[in-house]
Design an enzyme around this catalytic site. Sequence first.
Site, PDB file in Angstrom:
ATOM      1  N   SER A  82     -61.905 -15.089  -3.572  1.00 34.33           N
ATOM      2  CA  SER A  82     -60.767 -14.290  -4.017  1.00 34.33           C
ATOM      3  C   SER A  82     -60.625 -13.128  -3.045  1.00 34.33           C
ATOM      4  O   SER A  82     -61.566 -12.793  -2.319  1.00 34.33           O
ATOM      5  CB  SER A  82     -60.961 -13.798  -5.457  1.00 34.33           C
ATOM      6  OG  SER A  82     -62.226 -13.188  -5.626  1.00 34.33           O
ATOM      7  N   GLU A 120     -58.867  -9.088  -2.199  1.00 34.25           N
ATOM      8  CA  GLU A 120     -58.274  -7.854  -2.708  1.00 34.25           C
ATOM      9  C   GLU A 120     -57.375  -7.217  -1.651  1.00 34.25           C
ATOM     10  O   GLU A 120     -57.749  -7.127  -0.477  1.00 34.25           O
ATOM     11  CB  GLU A 120     -59.366  -6.863  -3.108  1.00 34.25           C
ATOM     12  CG  GLU A 120     -58.800  -5.544  -3.653  1.00 34.25           C
ATOM     13  CD  GLU A 120     -59.883  -4.598  -4.082  1.00 34.25           C
ATOM     14  OE1 GLU A 120     -60.586  -4.918  -5.068  1.00 34.25           O
ATOM     15  OE2 GLU A 120     -60.047  -3.542  -3.427  1.00 34.25           O
ATOM     16  N   ALA A 166     -53.872   6.234  -9.793  1.00 31.84           N
ATOM     17  CA  ALA A 166     -53.697   6.563 -11.199  1.00 31.84           C
ATOM     18  C   ALA A 166     -52.264   6.911 -11.575  1.00 31.84           C
ATOM     19  O   ALA A 166     -51.921   6.935 -12.753  1.00 31.84           O
ATOM     20  CB  ALA A 166     -54.610   7.745 -11.558  1.00 31.84           C
ATOM     21  N   ARG A 169     -61.947   1.700 -15.311  1.00 28.67           N
ATOM     22  CA  ARG A 169     -61.689   3.037 -15.826  1.00 28.67           C
ATOM     23  C   ARG A 169     -60.760   3.787 -14.888  1.00 28.67           C
ATOM     24  O   ARG A 169     -59.810   4.443 -15.308  1.00 28.67           O
ATOM     25  CB  ARG A 169     -62.988   3.829 -15.980  1.00 28.67           C
ATOM     26  CG  ARG A 169     -62.778   5.178 -16.692  1.00 28.67           C
ATOM     27  CD  ARG A 169     -63.849   6.182 -16.357  1.00 28.67           C
ATOM     28  NE  ARG A 169     -63.779   6.633 -14.969  1.00 28.67           N
ATOM     29  CZ  ARG A 169     -64.618   7.500 -14.447  1.00 28.67           C
ATOM     30  NH1 ARG A 169     -65.609   8.006 -15.176  1.00 28.67           N
ATOM     31  NH2 ARG A 169     -64.483   7.870 -13.172  1.00 28.67           N
ATOM     32  N   GLY A 170     -61.026   3.694 -13.595  1.00 24.48           N
ATOM     33  CA  GLY A 170     -60.217   4.391 -12.606  1.00 24.48           C
ATOM     34  C   GLY A 170     -60.859   5.691 -12.171  1.00 24.48           C
ATOM     35  O   GLY A 170     -61.690   6.278 -12.872  1.00 24.48           O
ATOM     36  N   ASP A 171     -60.471   6.141 -10.989  1.00 21.53           N
ATOM     37  CA  ASP A 171     -60.999   7.392 -10.445  1.00 21.53           C
ATOM     38  C   ASP A 171     -60.353   8.582 -11.132  1.00 21.53           C
ATOM     39  O   ASP A 171     -59.125   8.615 -11.315  1.00 21.53           O
ATOM     40  CB  ASP A 171     -60.742   7.471  -8.939  1.00 21.53           C
ATOM     41  CG  ASP A 171     -61.477   6.386  -8.175  1.00 21.53           C
ATOM     42  OD1 ASP A 171     -62.576   5.995  -8.621  1.00 21.53           O
ATOM     43  OD2 ASP A 171     -60.948   5.927  -7.141  1.00 21.53           O
ATOM     44  N   TYR A 221     -71.877  -2.463 -10.385  1.00 16.02           N
ATOM     45  CA  TYR A 221     -72.402  -1.568  -9.345  1.00 16.02           C
ATOM     46  C   TYR A 221     -73.891  -1.833  -9.100  1.00 16.02           C
ATOM     47  O   TYR A 221     -74.747  -1.236  -9.763  1.00 16.02           O
ATOM     48  CB  TYR A 221     -72.176  -0.107  -9.765  1.00 16.02           C
ATOM     49  CG  TYR A 221     -70.724   0.215  -9.964  1.00 16.02           C
ATOM     50  CD1 TYR A 221     -69.940   0.683  -8.912  1.00 16.02           C
ATOM     51  CD2 TYR A 221     -70.106   0.003 -11.204  1.00 16.02           C
ATOM     52  CE1 TYR A 221     -68.594   0.944  -9.084  1.00 16.02           C
ATOM     53  CE2 TYR A 221     -68.752   0.262 -11.379  1.00 16.02           C
ATOM     54  CZ  TYR A 221     -68.006   0.735 -10.318  1.00 16.02           C
ATOM     55  OH  TYR A 221     -66.669   0.983 -10.503  1.00 16.02           O
ATOM     56  N   GLN A 246     -69.087  -3.691  -6.524  1.00 17.38           N
ATOM     57  CA  GLN A 246     -68.780  -2.795  -5.420  1.00 17.38           C
ATOM     58  C   GLN A 246     -69.358  -3.426  -4.157  1.00 17.38           C
ATOM     59  O   GLN A 246     -70.326  -4.203  -4.221  1.00 17.38           O
ATOM     60  CB  GLN A 246     -69.444  -1.448  -5.698  1.00 17.38           C
ATOM     61  CG  GLN A 246     -69.296  -0.414  -4.609  1.00 17.38           C
ATOM     62  CD  GLN A 246     -67.856  -0.010  -4.401  1.00 17.38           C
ATOM     63  OE1 GLN A 246     -67.177  -0.630  -3.582  1.00 17.38           O
ATOM     64  NE2 GLN A 246     -67.396   0.986  -5.123  1.00 17.38           N
ATOM     65  N   GLN A 284     -65.004   5.093   8.780  1.00 17.70           N
ATOM     66  CA  GLN A 284     -64.354   5.044   7.464  1.00 17.70           C
ATOM     67  C   GLN A 284     -65.341   4.530   6.415  1.00 17.70           C
ATOM     68  O   GLN A 284     -65.380   5.016   5.283  1.00 17.70           O
ATOM     69  CB  GLN A 284     -63.122   4.147   7.528  1.00 17.70           C
ATOM     70  CG  GLN A 284     -62.284   4.123   6.254  1.00 17.70           C
ATOM     71  CD  GLN A 284     -61.098   3.198   6.391  1.00 17.70           C
ATOM     72  OE1 GLN A 284     -61.243   2.011   6.650  1.00 17.70           O
ATOM     73  NE2 GLN A 284     -59.897   3.745   6.238  1.00 17.70           N
ATOM     74  N   PHE A 302     -66.419   5.969   2.650  1.00 17.82           N
ATOM     75  CA  PHE A 302     -66.387   5.146   1.434  1.00 17.82           C
ATOM     76  C   PHE A 302     -67.755   5.127   0.766  1.00 17.82           C
ATOM     77  O   PHE A 302     -67.876   5.271  -0.455  1.00 17.82           O
ATOM     78  CB  PHE A 302     -65.998   3.696   1.775  1.00 17.82           C
ATOM     79  CG  PHE A 302     -64.541   3.479   2.064  1.00 17.82           C
ATOM     80  CD1 PHE A 302     -63.589   4.429   1.769  1.00 17.82           C
ATOM     81  CD2 PHE A 302     -64.116   2.286   2.647  1.00 17.82           C
ATOM     82  CE1 PHE A 302     -62.243   4.224   2.040  1.00 17.82           C
ATOM     83  CE2 PHE A 302     -62.781   2.054   2.919  1.00 17.82           C
ATOM     84  CZ  PHE A 302     -61.834   3.032   2.620  1.00 17.82           C
ATOM     85  N   HIS A 349     -65.824 -12.371  -3.377  1.00 19.17           N
ATOM     86  CA  HIS A 349     -64.595 -11.581  -3.461  1.00 19.17           C
ATOM     87  C   HIS A 349     -64.513 -10.709  -2.212  1.00 19.17           C
ATOM     88  O   HIS A 349     -65.406  -9.883  -1.961  1.00 19.17           O
ATOM     89  CB  HIS A 349     -64.617 -10.703  -4.719  1.00 19.17           C
ATOM     90  CG  HIS A 349     -63.351  -9.932  -4.953  1.00 19.17           C
ATOM     91  ND1 HIS A 349     -62.191 -10.524  -5.396  1.00 19.17           N
ATOM     92  CD2 HIS A 349     -63.072  -8.611  -4.804  1.00 19.17           C
ATOM     93  CE1 HIS A 349     -61.254  -9.604  -5.526  1.00 19.17           C
ATOM     94  NE2 HIS A 349     -61.758  -8.438  -5.157  1.00 19.17           N
TER      95      HIS A 349
END
Length: 298
Positions: free
Chosen positions: A26, A28, A62, A118-120, A153, A184, A220, A224, A274
């Site tokens: 898959s 992203e 968000a 949940r989101g940041d 995670y 992750q 980068q 991250f 993924h």
Amino acid sequence: MAFANAQYLEAINRNLQDVAGKVNVSFEFFPPKTPQMEQTLWQSIERLAPLAPSFVSVTYGANSGERDRTHDIIKSIKQRTGLVAAPHLTCVDATKDDLIAIAEDYWQNGIRHIVALRGDLPPGSTSKPDLYAADLVEILRSVADFDISVAAYPEVHPEAPNAQFDLLNLKRKVDAGASRAITQFFFDIEKFLRYRDRCAAIGIDVDIVPGILPVTNFQQLKKFADLTNVAVPHWMHKAYDGLDNDATTRNLVAANIAMEMVKVLSREGVDHFHFYTLNRSELSYAICHLLGVRPQVA
């Protein structure tokens, strides 16, 4: 010792031949912010679509503007390619009623797979969110029979007080109805395997899908990694040393590292990968080719 290593590598390569065509992949993507980035995104999607991935996911931030862009891209992917398109959906900046309305809209538009997060939290925020990913999974299950992916995670969520708390949080998401967990990105395979064992030990019985990030921009990556509590091994620092202005060699290094990870994980029984594409297709396509995932003839 050299002979033993050669035998091990030969065993891994034989295993790749055995699993060729039997693995799931898959991909992203993220919403583009410029016309040029949008062109790159669609070139990547069209390149990877013939590989018949299990699904492709699209991230978002968000705020509602990002959410709308994600929604539009998801619908376009489904219409233009026929692929299973899975939007990311987060609890941040959304009430329960908002989430129910979004889920109903996705279902009515034929979207059956959602990545529930949940989101940041907004930068500088100290307040706890009203809803968490397990709550979102419950909300989605109350709306329709979605296929739901959640996050995992191996090196512990940055905000978790300890590894056991984080593991139990994943179990809550699975118990609420998650179909699989996507990790992750990581680079320490032993940590992933130990994490998978710990998940099984407490009754988490869904697939733990490794998130694979081919690293073409090491500077980068370090940013991250700092944000996400991911360890970057010393050998990776050495591998990318001196390549800041050498994109060609960086790509070769990135492909080699990711392919070796995939080889070993495949040997350990992993059958779904993924890929965090960063909207580029070249390296993910090459790794899939190695796995025996080839374009499907219509």
